[in-house]
Design a protein around this motif. Structure first.
Motif, PDB file in Angstrom:
ATOM      1  N   PHE A 115       0.814  -1.080   0.013  1.00 28.28           N
ATOM      2  CA  PHE A 115       0.031  -0.081   0.188  1.00 28.28           C
ATOM      3  C   PHE A 115       0.973   1.252  -0.045  1.00 28.28           C
ATOM      4  O   PHE A 115       0.238   2.428  -0.001  1.00 28.28           O
ATOM      5  CB  PHE A 115      -0.934   0.106   1.298  1.00 28.28           C
ATOM      6  CG  PHE A 115      -1.808  -0.984   1.150  1.00 28.28           C
ATOM      7  CD1 PHE A 115      -3.435  -0.600   0.745  1.00 28.28           C
ATOM      8  CD2 PHE A 115      -1.602  -2.216   1.320  1.00 28.28           C
ATOM      9  CE1 PHE A 115      -4.307  -1.691   0.528  1.00 28.28           C
ATOM     10  CE2 PHE A 115      -2.730  -3.487   1.525  1.00 28.28           C
ATOM     11  CZ  PHE A 115      -4.112  -3.031   1.017  1.00 28.28           C
ATOM     12  N   ASN A 116       2.051   1.164   0.060  1.00 32.60           N
ATOM     13  CA  ASN A 116       3.158   2.371  -0.203  1.00 32.60           C
ATOM     14  C   ASN A 116       2.839   3.450   0.897  1.00 32.60           C
ATOM     15  O   ASN A 116       2.815   4.446   0.564  1.00 32.60           O
ATOM     16  CB  ASN A 116       2.954   2.871  -1.776  1.00 32.60           C
ATOM     17  CG  ASN A 116       3.226   1.860  -2.822  1.00 32.60           C
ATOM     18  OD1 ASN A 116       4.272   1.080  -2.563  1.00 32.60           O
ATOM     19  ND2 ASN A 116       2.630   1.991  -3.751  1.00 32.60           N
ATOM     20  N   VAL A 117       2.847   2.815   2.354  1.00 36.98           N
ATOM     21  CA  VAL A 117       2.783   3.619   3.228  1.00 36.98           C
ATOM     22  C   VAL A 117       4.104   3.751   4.042  1.00 36.98           C
ATOM     23  O   VAL A 117       4.810   2.898   3.830  1.00 36.98           O
ATOM     24  CB  VAL A 117       1.470   3.601   4.340  1.00 36.98           C
ATOM     25  CG1 VAL A 117       0.187   3.527   3.432  1.00 36.98           C
ATOM     26  CG2 VAL A 117       1.763   1.890   4.647  1.00 36.98           C
ATOM     27  N   ASP A 118       4.277   4.816   4.733  1.00 42.84           N
ATOM     28  CA  ASP A 118       5.501   5.200   5.356  1.00 42.84           C
ATOM     29  C   ASP A 118       5.558   4.663   6.796  1.00 42.84           C
ATOM     30  O   ASP A 118       6.901   3.964   7.370  1.00 42.84           O
ATOM     31  CB  ASP A 118       6.046   6.543   5.323  1.00 42.84           C
ATOM     32  CG  ASP A 118       6.005   7.129   3.833  1.00 42.84           C
ATOM     33  OD1 ASP A 118       6.727   6.646   3.244  1.00 42.84           O
ATOM     34  OD2 ASP A 118       5.323   8.269   3.634  1.00 42.84           O
ATOM     35  N   PHE A 119       4.558   4.535   7.395  1.00 43.83           N
ATOM     36  CA  PHE A 119       4.670   4.082   8.703  1.00 43.83           C
ATOM     37  C   PHE A 119       3.631   3.102   9.047  1.00 43.83           C
ATOM     38  O   PHE A 119       2.226   3.429   8.689  1.00 43.83           O
ATOM     39  CB  PHE A 119       4.815   5.340   9.752  1.00 43.83           C
ATOM     40  CG  PHE A 119       5.738   6.280   9.462  1.00 43.83           C
ATOM     41  CD1 PHE A 119       7.104   6.158   9.849  1.00 43.83           C
ATOM     42  CD2 PHE A 119       5.550   7.229   8.850  1.00 43.83           C
ATOM     43  CE1 PHE A 119       8.204   7.116   9.673  1.00 43.83           C
ATOM     44  CE2 PHE A 119       6.423   8.320   8.408  1.00 43.83           C
ATOM     45  CZ  PHE A 119       7.956   8.040   8.852  1.00 43.83           C
ATOM     46  N   VAL A 120       3.694   2.216  10.028  1.00 44.57           N
ATOM     47  CA  VAL A 120       2.590   1.383  10.496  1.00 44.57           C
ATOM     48  C   VAL A 120       2.757   1.399  11.931  1.00 44.57           C
ATOM     49  O   VAL A 120       3.597   0.442  12.366  1.00 44.57           O
ATOM     50  CB  VAL A 120       2.354  -0.013   9.613  1.00 44.57           C
ATOM     51  CG1 VAL A 120       1.391  -0.771  10.168  1.00 44.57           C
ATOM     52  CG2 VAL A 120       2.287   0.308   8.238  1.00 44.57           C
ATOM     53  N   SER A 121       1.580   1.449  12.487  1.00 47.99           N
ATOM     54  CA  SER A 121       1.655   1.120  13.910  1.00 47.99           C
ATOM     55  C   SER A 121       0.397   0.359  14.489  1.00 47.99           C
ATOM     56  O   SER A 121      -0.739   0.583  14.361  1.00 47.99           O
ATOM     57  CB  SER A 121       1.807   2.558  14.876  1.00 47.99           C
ATOM     58  OG  SER A 121       1.802   2.524  16.247  1.00 47.99           O
ATOM     59  N   LEU A 122       0.794  -0.980  14.927  1.00 51.31           N
ATOM     60  CA  LEU A 122      -0.475  -1.425  15.597  1.00 51.31           C
ATOM     61  C   LEU A 122       0.022  -1.634  17.252  1.00 51.31           C
ATOM     62  O   LEU A 122       0.750  -2.047  17.753  1.00 51.31           O
ATOM     63  CB  LEU A 122      -0.213  -3.009  15.131  1.00 51.31           C
ATOM     64  CG  LEU A 122      -0.944  -4.179  15.537  1.00 51.31           C
ATOM     65  CD1 LEU A 122      -2.582  -3.746  15.557  1.00 51.31           C
ATOM     66  CD2 LEU A 122      -0.759  -5.406  15.215  1.00 51.31           C
ATOM     67  N   ILE A 123      -1.076  -1.247  17.867  1.00 50.70           N
ATOM     68  CA  ILE A 123      -1.051  -1.145  19.273  1.00 50.70           C
ATOM     69  C   ILE A 123      -2.115  -1.834  19.772  1.00 50.70           C
ATOM     70  O   ILE A 123      -3.251  -1.612  19.390  1.00 50.70           O
ATOM     71  CB  ILE A 123      -1.201   0.321  19.784  1.00 50.70           C
ATOM     72  CG1 ILE A 123      -0.183   1.272  19.307  1.00 50.70           C
ATOM     73  CG2 ILE A 123      -1.288   0.429  21.315  1.00 50.70           C
ATOM     74  CD1 ILE A 123      -0.291   2.746  19.554  1.00 50.70           C
ATOM     75  N   LEU A 124      -1.651  -2.718  20.739  1.00 52.18           N
ATOM     76  CA  LEU A 124      -2.573  -3.702  21.587  1.00 52.18           C
ATOM     77  C   LEU A 124      -2.944  -3.248  22.934  1.00 52.18           C
ATOM     78  O   LEU A 124      -1.903  -2.878  23.638  1.00 52.18           O
ATOM     79  CB  LEU A 124      -2.380  -5.200  21.529  1.00 52.18           C
ATOM     80  CG  LEU A 124      -2.042  -5.701  20.035  1.00 52.18           C
ATOM     81  CD1 LEU A 124      -1.721  -7.090  20.013  1.00 52.18           C
ATOM     82  CD2 LEU A 124      -3.283  -5.528  19.180  1.00 52.18           C
ATOM     83  N   PHE A 125      -4.070  -3.394  23.404  1.00 45.72           N
ATOM     84  CA  PHE A 125      -4.299  -2.849  24.868  1.00 45.72           C
ATOM     85  C   PHE A 125      -4.220  -3.872  25.875  1.00 45.72           C
ATOM     86  O   PHE A 125      -5.001  -4.955  25.824  1.00 45.72           O
ATOM     87  CB  PHE A 125      -5.654  -2.243  24.999  1.00 45.72           C
ATOM     88  CG  PHE A 125      -5.936  -1.108  23.828  1.00 45.72           C
ATOM     89  CD1 PHE A 125      -4.910   0.108  23.780  1.00 45.72           C
ATOM     90  CD2 PHE A 125      -7.027  -0.761  23.348  1.00 45.72           C
ATOM     91  CE1 PHE A 125      -5.093   1.031  22.833  1.00 45.72           C
ATOM     92  CE2 PHE A 125      -7.206   0.264  22.211  1.00 45.72           C
ATOM     93  CZ  PHE A 125      -6.176   1.246  21.971  1.00 45.72           C
ATOM     94  N   SER A 126      -3.562  -3.919  26.839  1.00 48.51           N
ATOM     95  CA  SER A 126      -3.202  -4.552  28.012  1.00 48.51           C
ATOM     96  C   SER A 126      -2.562  -4.077  29.014  1.00 48.51           C
ATOM     97  O   SER A 126      -1.799  -2.942  28.876  1.00 48.51           O
ATOM     98  CB  SER A 126      -2.395  -6.016  27.582  1.00 48.51           C
ATOM     99  OG  SER A 126      -2.367  -6.817  28.590  1.00 48.51           O
TER     100      SER A 126
END
Length: 230
Positions: A115-126
């Motif tokens: 998808f040609n994006v510069d940044f990906v952030s996956l945050i999980l809550f715990s």
């Protein structure tokens, strides 16, 4: 005594009456080509063109406009086909992932490369700290303090974020992010949040379509439920 000649007053025809007559009789000029040939329309260049030439010119302009519209629709269709295929591959990889790390890896690598994006952030809550190279873990209470407005949204949020939101989502990359697309991952309660960032401040805009990212978030939420516990 000579009889006075009675003069008959002449009635002038207005432009509106001529226009109304032509509207009511659209075939009039077709039936009177001798008049049609005499009609001329001034051109911005100073030259005069016949009515027929002017009509042909207008038809050409309209045809060009319609062709441009069609080309734009075709471009949108091709772009949607490409997005659909990329989304299909990403969803398939998410469903085939066997661990949280694999899910996080698929999100980061596929979204960046496909998808040609510069940044990906996956945050999980715990409340329990866990380390991973592919996702972050943060307490839900902290997220509610930092990004409460984003968490309250049912749909993806696109555009330029507030500075504190950007800092929480992208941390050390926050200053480099120009625009973002953010969506909360949910089951019965928030599981986490997915943020996609671009260096271009106009890449993600508030009016853009969010259908595909919504699909991705739905599948990602279901994939996470298999391996994630608070």
């Amino acid at each position: 005594m000579k009889e006075q000649q009675q003069t008959i007053p002449q009635t002038l025809i207005t432009e509106d009456e001529v226009a109304d007559y032509l509207k009511a009789n659209p075939n009039f000029l077709y039936q009177r080509p001798d008049i049609l040939k005499l009609l001329e329309i001034p051109h911005p260049s100073g030259e005069a063109t016949s009515l027929i030439e002017r009509q042909v010119s207008l038809l050409r302009e309209r045809n060009l406009e319609l062709r441009n519209r069609l080309n734009k629709l075709l471009d949108i269709a091709r772009e949607n086909d490409s997005l659909f295929e990329k989304t299909r591959r990403l969803i398939t990889e998410l469903l085939e992932a066997k661990s949280l790390d694999e899910i996080g890896k698929v999100c980061r690598i596929t979204l960046k490369h496909e998808f040609n994006v510069d940044f990906v952030s996956l945050i999980l809550f715990s409340d329990t700290q866990k380390l991973s190279a592919y996702y972050q873990v943060q307490p839900l209470t902290l997220a509610q303090q930092k990004i409460s407005i984003l968490l309250a949204q049912d749909k993806p949020v696109c555009g330029v974020l507030r500075q504190n939101e950007q800092q929480f989502l992208f941390q050390e990359h926050a200053q480099a992010v120009g625009s973002s697309a953010v969506i909360t991952l949910r089951s019965t309660e928030p599981l986490g949040i997915l943020a996609i960032g671009s260096k271009d401040s106009k890449h993600f805009q508030t009016a853009m379509g969010t259908l595909f990212i919504s699909y991705i978030a739905d599948i990602l939420s279901r994939a996470l439920l298999q391996y994630w516990s608070h």
